[in-house]
Scaffold this motif. Structure first.
Motif, PDB file in Angstrom:
ATOM      1  N   UNK A 551       0.839  -1.201   0.000  1.00 43.09           N
ATOM      2  CA  UNK A 551       0.000   0.000   0.000  1.00 43.09           C
ATOM      3  C   UNK A 551       0.867   1.241   0.000  1.00 43.09           C
ATOM      4  N   UNK A 552       0.733   2.032  -1.039  1.00 46.09           N
ATOM      5  CA  UNK A 552       1.454   3.303  -1.086  1.00 46.09           C
ATOM      6  C   UNK A 552       0.536   4.348  -0.441  1.00 46.09           C
ATOM      7  N   UNK A 553       1.085   5.170   0.424  1.00 47.79           N
ATOM      8  CA  UNK A 553       0.237   6.166   1.099  1.00 47.79           C
ATOM      9  C   UNK A 553       0.030   7.368   0.188  1.00 47.79           C
ATOM     10  N   UNK A 554      -1.075   7.328  -0.608  1.00 47.70           N
ATOM     11  CA  UNK A 554      -1.301   8.412  -1.582  1.00 47.70           C
ATOM     12  C   UNK A 554      -1.802   9.692  -0.913  1.00 47.70           C
ATOM     13  N   UNK A 555      -2.233   9.553   0.340  1.00 46.30           N
ATOM     14  CA  UNK A 555      -2.791  10.755   0.997  1.00 46.30           C
ATOM     15  C   UNK A 555      -1.732  11.488   1.813  1.00 46.30           C
ATOM     16  N   UNK A 556      -0.491  11.068   1.690  1.00 44.43           N
ATOM     17  CA  UNK A 556       0.555  11.667   2.533  1.00 44.43           C
ATOM     18  C   UNK A 556       0.680  13.175   2.306  1.00 44.43           C
ATOM     19  N   UNK A 557       0.489  13.612   1.031  1.00 43.55           N
ATOM     20  CA  UNK A 557       0.712  15.049   0.769  1.00 43.55           C
ATOM     21  C   UNK A 557      -0.516  15.919   1.105  1.00 43.55           C
ATOM     22  N   UNK A 558      -1.667  15.262   1.487  1.00 43.02           N
ATOM     23  CA  UNK A 558      -2.854  16.031   1.900  1.00 43.02           C
ATOM     24  C   UNK A 558      -2.786  16.295   3.390  1.00 43.02           C
ATOM     25  N   UNK A 559      -2.847  17.525   3.762  1.00 46.31           N
ATOM     26  CA  UNK A 559      -2.955  17.752   5.205  1.00 46.31           C
ATOM     27  C   UNK A 559      -4.064  18.778   5.419  1.00 46.31           C
ATOM     28  N   UNK A 560      -4.897  18.460   6.400  1.00 45.53           N
ATOM     29  CA  UNK A 560      -6.034  19.356   6.677  1.00 45.53           C
ATOM     30  C   UNK A 560      -7.011  19.372   5.497  1.00 45.53           C
ATOM     31  N   UNK A 561      -7.881  20.348   5.438  1.00 41.75           N
ATOM     32  CA  UNK A 561      -8.809  20.518   4.313  1.00 41.75           C
ATOM     33  C   UNK A 561      -9.935  19.503   4.333  1.00 41.75           C
ATOM     34  N   UNK A 562     -10.622  19.416   3.212  1.00 45.21           N
ATOM     35  CA  UNK A 562     -11.843  18.607   3.117  1.00 45.21           C
ATOM     36  C   UNK A 562     -11.497  17.123   2.960  1.00 45.21           C
ATOM     37  N   UNK A 563     -12.257  16.244   3.628  1.00 43.69           N
ATOM     38  CA  UNK A 563     -12.031  14.787   3.577  1.00 43.69           C
ATOM     39  C   UNK A 563     -12.222  14.244   2.156  1.00 43.69           C
ATOM     40  N   UNK A 564     -13.065  14.928   1.327  1.00 49.42           N
ATOM     41  CA  UNK A 564     -13.355  14.393  -0.014  1.00 49.42           C
ATOM     42  C   UNK A 564     -12.100  14.340  -0.878  1.00 49.42           C
ATOM     43  N   UNK A 565     -11.145  15.235  -0.651  1.00 50.77           N
ATOM     44  CA  UNK A 565      -9.894  15.195  -1.439  1.00 50.77           C
ATOM     45  C   UNK A 565      -9.179  13.868  -1.209  1.00 50.77           C
ATOM     46  N   UNK A 566      -9.114  13.460   0.081  1.00 50.83           N
ATOM     47  CA  UNK A 566      -8.451  12.193   0.410  1.00 50.83           C
ATOM     48  C   UNK A 566      -9.201  11.024  -0.216  1.00 50.83           C
ATOM     49  N   UNK A 567     -10.563  11.081  -0.101  1.00 50.49           N
ATOM     50  CA  UNK A 567     -11.368   9.988  -0.641  1.00 50.49           C
ATOM     51  C   UNK A 567     -11.144   9.805  -2.131  1.00 50.49           C
ATOM     52  N   UNK A 568     -11.063  10.965  -2.823  1.00 50.69           N
ATOM     53  CA  UNK A 568     -10.882  10.954  -4.276  1.00 50.69           C
ATOM     54  C   UNK A 568      -9.586  10.220  -4.637  1.00 50.69           C
ATOM     55  N   UNK A 569      -8.524  10.559  -3.913  1.00 52.37           N
ATOM     56  CA  UNK A 569      -7.221   9.926  -4.175  1.00 52.37           C
ATOM     57  C   UNK A 569      -7.280   8.421  -3.892  1.00 52.37           C
ATOM     58  N   UNK A 570      -7.955   8.038  -2.803  1.00 49.83           N
ATOM     59  CA  UNK A 570      -8.047   6.614  -2.446  1.00 49.83           C
ATOM     60  C   UNK A 570      -8.851   5.838  -3.486  1.00 49.83           C
ATOM     61  N   UNK A 571      -9.963   6.468  -3.977  1.00 51.75           N
ATOM     62  CA  UNK A 571     -10.784   5.820  -5.005  1.00 51.75           C
ATOM     63  C   UNK A 571      -9.961   5.597  -6.273  1.00 51.75           C
ATOM     64  N   UNK A 572      -9.171   6.632  -6.614  1.00 54.27           N
ATOM     65  CA  UNK A 572      -8.336   6.571  -7.818  1.00 54.27           C
ATOM     66  C   UNK A 572      -7.334   5.409  -7.687  1.00 54.27           C
ATOM     67  N   UNK A 573      -6.760   5.301  -6.472  1.00 52.47           N
ATOM     68  CA  UNK A 573      -5.790   4.220  -6.223  1.00 52.47           C
ATOM     69  C   UNK A 573      -6.461   2.852  -6.363  1.00 52.47           C
TER      70      UNK A 573
END
Length: 601
Positions: A551-573
């Motif tokens: 598992x590569x941590x694709x959300x590492x560069x997201x900090x703070x902000x809206x949860x949907x940004x993280x979800x989008x990256x995880x879905x893409x992965x």
């Protein structure tokens, strides 16, 4: 040498169980007769392969000519054959015995008669040998020569009152062994004026001389310049060199009846020399050939494939050279979807397989992958055809199979009383059927019928561990018996890996399938997608393991902000992983192949 009459030649083999001191006794005899100087002597002088010296076992039977002046003042020529003790090399022993008239039976005075001692003695008795018992290691504190002497009489039925008591390590009583050889063994028979008849005992490839042939002359004389004919193949060759081993090669003018030596005849190809063939003179041939040896029948087959596909031709040449040196080894070309081009090879047992593999990598510098060892099954089809199945991957569909037969062996196991329960349990776990159980003193001799399939993998190692190394084991083939056998396929990422397919009894199929899946789970490196490892019988999966994705941590560069940004990256992965699982190829590393094929119980 022409000056030694037939009555003063003795040809003898040294036979014994593994580690009872055959090669050490051969060293002392060479030393006592002054064949090698003190400077040239070394331990196990006749074991000239690196593997033999490292493992402390004899693999190839070796021969040496000794000159000995007996107490009666006469000069004798002694031709010594040092033979292997391991069950896998029994074929080497049978060939050496055919070239001799007598045997020294070496028994360890502390361990007594073992399973392989029995097997080799019976071979010698079948060959019509005179046998001189020798008790070795009598200098050890644990030695019990009187008990072992009694054991030889009880178990083998050989009179042992005049057994020679020696210590091959210290050289004690070696002179008595030499005297027993000249007084108790018969001289060879033969007619020097009859047409030439010589037995081809062994052959091997020498980079400078071509094919070197070890012969035992029965009748006539073999000399340089003679044109010889091989009676089985009909090939003719002029003899270039005649010689004997002392243990180094030494040329002589000719070899007469009863003598053992070597010849070279400019033979380039392996196929011209079949071990057990008879050599005769081309112009004046013998009327009939000598009885050869029974051809050896391989009991274990496995595929050998080069790691680098470009090495295929080199592997073919190497196998041909090895086959010349080892007549009990068989091979034929085959291909595999997973491994490419390779050879299906037949061996006399697992140690034989291991030694051949090691020799290929050392002597010919080849990197090889070996598939799971399997035995030869007989498949009876519904249309009445019978096929011999060497490779589990070739097994036909279940609907066309009427029945499958597997080879069984008759095993003789000798074990101290304390470990008998564990040994019987092991045999019963391996579907064994007890034939006989007898006692000699505090040792039990168990005779079992066992399926060869159950013995081939790790039976010998398990036997040694449950008996703390005290049990000894010997076997012979005992025909074919019908069994409830199934083919188990191993699927990695839904692709069958033909090199890992194997055949097992239905009662053991699930546990075997599960253990290989668990093992592969540890061995195959993680990928960026999930990998399913399955064992299946036909279309039914009987075991499964899953290797989780890296598992590569694709959300590492997201900090703070809206949860949907993280979800989008995880879905893409997730989408990417799905696509990879569809097209991703799983590379199984070679180390994983080798480790997965070494099955544990």
């Amino acid at each position: 040498m022409t000056d030694v009459p037939l009555a003063r030649i003795r040809n003898f083999a040294i036979i014994a169980h593994i580690d009872h001191g055959k090669s050490t006794l051969a060293d002392r005899l060479i030393q006592a007769t002054g064949t090698l100087s003190a400077r040239e002597m070394k331990e196990q002088v006749l074991d000239n392969m690196d593997i033999e010296r490292e493992r402390g076992i004899t693999i190839k039977a070796q021969t040496v000519r000794l000159h000995y002046r007996a107490k009666d003042g006469q000069d004798y020529v002694l031709n010594l054959m040092d033979t292997p003790g391991h069950v896998d090399f029994a074929y080497e022993v049978s060939r050496s015995l055919a070239a001799c008239e007598g045997s020294l039976l070496v028994v360890d005075a502390s361990q007594g008669v073992e399973a392989q001692t029995l097997a080799n003695v019976y071979q010698a008795i079948d060959a019509g040998h005179e046998i001189v018992p020798v008790l070795n290691k009598i200098d050890l504190p644990a030695a019990e020569p009187e008990r072992v002497r009694q054991q030889i009489e009880d178990v083998i039925g050989l009179p042992a009152d005049d057994a020679v008591m020696i210590s091959a390590k210290t050289g004690l009583n070696i002179d008595q062994v030499l005297e027993a050889l000249v007084t108790r063994l018969p001289p060879p028979k033969g007619d020097p004026d009859a047409p030439l008849k010589a037995l081809l005992v062994d052959s091997w490839y020498d980079a400078y001389l071509g094919v070197v042939i070890l012969v035992r002359v029965k009748d006539g004389r073999l000399r340089r310049g003679q044109k010889i004919r091989m009676m089985a193949t009909g090939a003719t060759h002029p003899v270039e060199q005649v010689g004997v081993f002392r243990p180094k090669m030494q040329t002589v003018d000719d070899l007469g009846p009863g003598e053992v030596g070597y010849i070279t005849a400019g033979i380039k190809t392996v196929a011209d020399c079949s071990v057990g063939d008879t050599l005769t003179e081309d112009r004046n041939p013998a009327a009939e050939a000598l009885p050869g040896f029974k051809p050896s029948i391989p009991v274990v087959w496995c595929g050998l494939y080069p790691v680098d596909a470009d090495d295929f031709e080199r592997l073919r040449e190497s196998l041909a050279k090895l086959r010349l040196n080892d007549a009990s080894f068989h091979y034929e070309a085959e291909t595999s979807a997973a491994l490419g081009f390779g050879f299906r090879c037949g061996f006399l047992g697992l140690l034989h397989l291991e030694i051949v593999q090691e020799r290929l990598s050392r002597e010919f510098d080849l990197d090889l992958i070996a598939t799971a060892p399997s035995v030869v099954y007989r498949v009876h089809r519904t249309n009445g055809e019978v096929m011999e199945l060497h490779n589990p991957a070739d097994m036909p569909d279940g609907s066309v199979i009427e029945r499958i037969e597997e080879p069984w062996i008759k095993a003789t196991i000798m074990v101290p009383d304390d470990y008998l329960g564990a040994v019987l349990q092991l045999c019963n776990d391996r579907r064994g059927q007890q034939v006989d159980l007898t006692y000699v003193g505090n040792r039990a001799m168990a005779v079992y019928r066992l399926p060869l399939n159950e013995v081939v993998f790790d039976f010998y190692d398990r036997l040694k561990s449950v008996s703390r190394g005290y049990a000894s084991f010997d076997y012979q083939m005992d025909g074919y018996t019908e069994g409830d056998l199934v083919k188990i396929s191993i699927l990695v990422n839904l692709d069958p890996v033909d090199a890992l397919a194997f055949i097992a009894h239905r009662s053991h199929a699930e546990s075997r399938g599960r253990s290989i899946c668990e093992r592969l789970k540890e061995l195959i490196p993680q990928q960026l997608f999930k990998i399913a490892i399955q064992a299946a019988i036909g279309g039914r999966v009987i075991a499964r393991e899953t290797i989780s994705a890296l598992r590569k941590d694709v959300t590492a560069k997201c900090y703070g902000g809206d949860i949907t940004r993280k979800r989008k990256l995880l879905e893409k992965q997730k989408e990417g992983k799905k696509r990879m699982r569809q097209f991703g190829k799983v590379e199984i590393p070679q180390s994983a192949f080798l480790a997965a094929l070494k099955m544990d119980s």
